[in-house]
Scaffold this active site. Structure first.
Site, short mmCIF file in Angstrom:
data_model
loop_
_atom_site.label_atom_id
_atom_site.label_comp_id
_atom_site.label_asym_id
_atom_site.label_seq_id
_atom_site.Cartn_x
_atom_site.Cartn_y
_atom_site.Cartn_z
CE1 TYR A 148 59.99 47.27 46.72
CE2 TYR A 148 60.98 45.32 47.92
CZ TYR A 148 59.90 45.93 46.90
OH TYR A 148 58.98 44.88 46.36
CB SER B 289 57.94 43.68 49.83
OG SER B 289 58.98 42.73 49.31
N1 LIG Z 1 56.69 41.71 41.48
C1 LIG Z 1 57.46 41.72 42.84
O1 LIG Z 1 58.21 40.75 42.56
C2 LIG Z 1 57.17 42.02 44.04
C3 LIG Z 1 57.66 41.41 44.90
C4 LIG Z 1 57.14 41.91 46.53
C5 LIG Z 1 56.43 43.01 46.29
N2 LIG Z 1 55.92 43.57 45.37
C6 LIG Z 1 55.43 45.02 45.53
O2 LIG Z 1 53.77 44.67 44.95
C7 LIG Z 1 53.36 45.86 44.43
C8 LIG Z 1 53.05 45.70 43.09
O3 LIG Z 1 53.95 45.10 42.14
P1 LIG Z 1 54.18 44.89 40.86
O4 LIG Z 1 54.95 43.74 40.54
O5 LIG Z 1 52.85 44.81 40.25
O6 LIG Z 1 54.90 46.27 40.24
P2 LIG Z 1 55.10 47.03 38.91
O7 LIG Z 1 54.60 45.97 37.80
O8 LIG Z 1 56.25 47.71 38.89
O9 LIG Z 1 53.96 47.93 38.70
C9 LIG Z 1 53.72 49.14 39.71
C10 LIG Z 1 52.36 49.71 39.70
O10 LIG Z 1 52.44 50.98 40.01
C11 LIG Z 1 52.01 51.98 39.68
N3 LIG Z 1 52.91 53.19 39.76
C12 LIG Z 1 54.21 53.29 39.94
N4 LIG Z 1 54.62 54.67 40.57
C13 LIG Z 1 53.21 55.16 40.71
C14 LIG Z 1 53.01 56.49 41.03
N5 LIG Z 1 53.95 57.40 41.41
N6 LIG Z 1 51.74 56.76 41.21
C15 LIG Z 1 50.75 55.87 40.91
N7 LIG Z 1 51.09 54.77 40.45
C16 LIG Z 1 52.29 54.18 40.28
C17 LIG Z 1 52.51 51.58 38.10
O11 LIG Z 1 51.92 52.13 36.94
P3 LIG Z 1 52.08 53.48 36.28
O12 LIG Z 1 53.58 53.13 36.00
O13 LIG Z 1 51.10 53.52 35.18
O14 LIG Z 1 51.99 54.54 37.25
C18 LIG Z 1 52.13 50.04 38.07
O15 LIG Z 1 50.49 50.11 37.85
C19 LIG Z 1 54.38 46.95 44.55
O16 LIG Z 1 54.13 47.75 45.72
C20 LIG Z 1 55.61 46.06 44.61
O17 LIG Z 1 56.71 46.99 45.69
C21 LIG Z 1 56.17 43.20 44.07
#
Ligand SMILES: NC(=O)c1ccc[n+]([C@@H]2O[C@H](COP(=O)([O-])OP(=O)(O)OC[C@H]3O[C@@H](n4cnc5c(N)ncnc54)[C@H](OP(=O)(O)O)[C@@H]3O)[C@@H](O)[C@H]2O)c1
Length: 250
Positions: free
Chosen positions: A155, A142
């Protein structure tokens, strides 16, 4: 899975960025291993990708913060008989709030998921990739990891580790035909919303894949995020700290 087609394992594939990786990779002819805790959305995505692109998919439902369940994923990655060409670590979590008020076990679990799990999975897949003389790893980090940010300290700290770790390993393995890319998105969602500075997940994914294919160790998707990351890297620490504090107060 067809051994003639490239295979990718994507964590966090049940939502947002991870699902966008799976969809984009399916259009590019990859077979997939989909990982997240919830099996249902993974099976739904697998069915969609089979219908649209004929993608062969394995579903591995696992809580990656549970050692026994994570081991199954590590073993899949280390299986030289069914090699994975691309690992995408996109599972992650965010907590916000005054650090001392947050339950410490939740914070520890967050570091486990955002930093230690990608480190372990990178370790598991690399031996096979080095033996084959090819492979790609994309660690979704991130932009929050580039500057100290109050109220999301864990984070930021976790992703600061993941970004530096990924670049360091890339330096070790790039001469063996393997690229490790840390991707540093800003706000991202399924649909772009420029007014709220939100990028579309599919755009983040395409930039990440292009950066990895070009052998780049870091990818900051989007011009606005690139500018912010450059400021955080180049400006004096005291100025970065001042700006981050002012942003919280405004
Ligand atoms: N969206 C943003 O604005 C943003 C910005 C910067 C960085 N990021 C990073 O990018 C990545 C993806 O973001 P996103 O927006 O797609 O996040 P998200 O919508 O919150 O999805 C998170 C994913 O991780 C899985 N997950 C969570 N806890 C888990 C666990 N204990 N074991 C296995 N799987 C798990 C969730 O699936 P289940 O709930 O089914 O387990 C889901 O598929 C993350 O690392 C996030 O921190 C996101």
């Amino acid at each position: 899975m067809d051994m003639d087609r490239p295979a990718a394992l994507v964590t966090g594939a049940s939502a947002s960025i991870g699902a966008a990786f799976a969809r984009e990779l399916a259009t590019r002819g990859h077979d997939l291993v989909l990982v997240a805790r919830r099996a249902e959305p993974l099976h739904a995505l697998a069915a969609e990708l089979k219908d649209r692109h004929g993608t062969a998919t394995e579903v591995l439902a696992a809580d990656l913060t549970d050692r026994a369940q994570a081991t199954a994923v590590e073993e899949r990655l280390a299986d030289a008989g069914r090699p994975i060409d691309l690992l995408v670590n996109s599972a992650g979590a965010l907590s916000t709030g005054l650090f001392p008020k947050l339950p410490i076990e939740d914070e520890v679990r967050q570091v486990e998921l955002n930093a230690i799990v990608p480190m372990r999975l990178t370790h598991s897949v690399l031996s096979v990739m080095l033996d084959r003389g090819k492979g790609s790893i994309i660690n979704v980090s991130s932009i929050a990891g580039v500057a100290p940010t109050p109220f999301s300290a864990t984070y930021c700290g976790g992703y600061s580790f993941l970004t530096t770790f990924s670049q360091s390993v890339d330096l070790e393995v790039c001469r063996y035909g393997v690229t490790v890319t840390a991707v540093l998105p800003g706000f991202t969602a399924a649909e772009a919303d420029p007014a709220r500075r939100i990028q579309a997940a599919d755009r983040v994914v395409r930039e990440a894949l292009a950066a990895n294919a070009a052998g780049r160790a870091v990818c900051v998707p989007g011009l606005r995020n690139k500018r912010a990351a450059a400021f955080a890297r180049l400006a004096p620490r005291r100025l970065v700290r001042f700006v981050m504090r002012a942003a919280q107060d405004s």
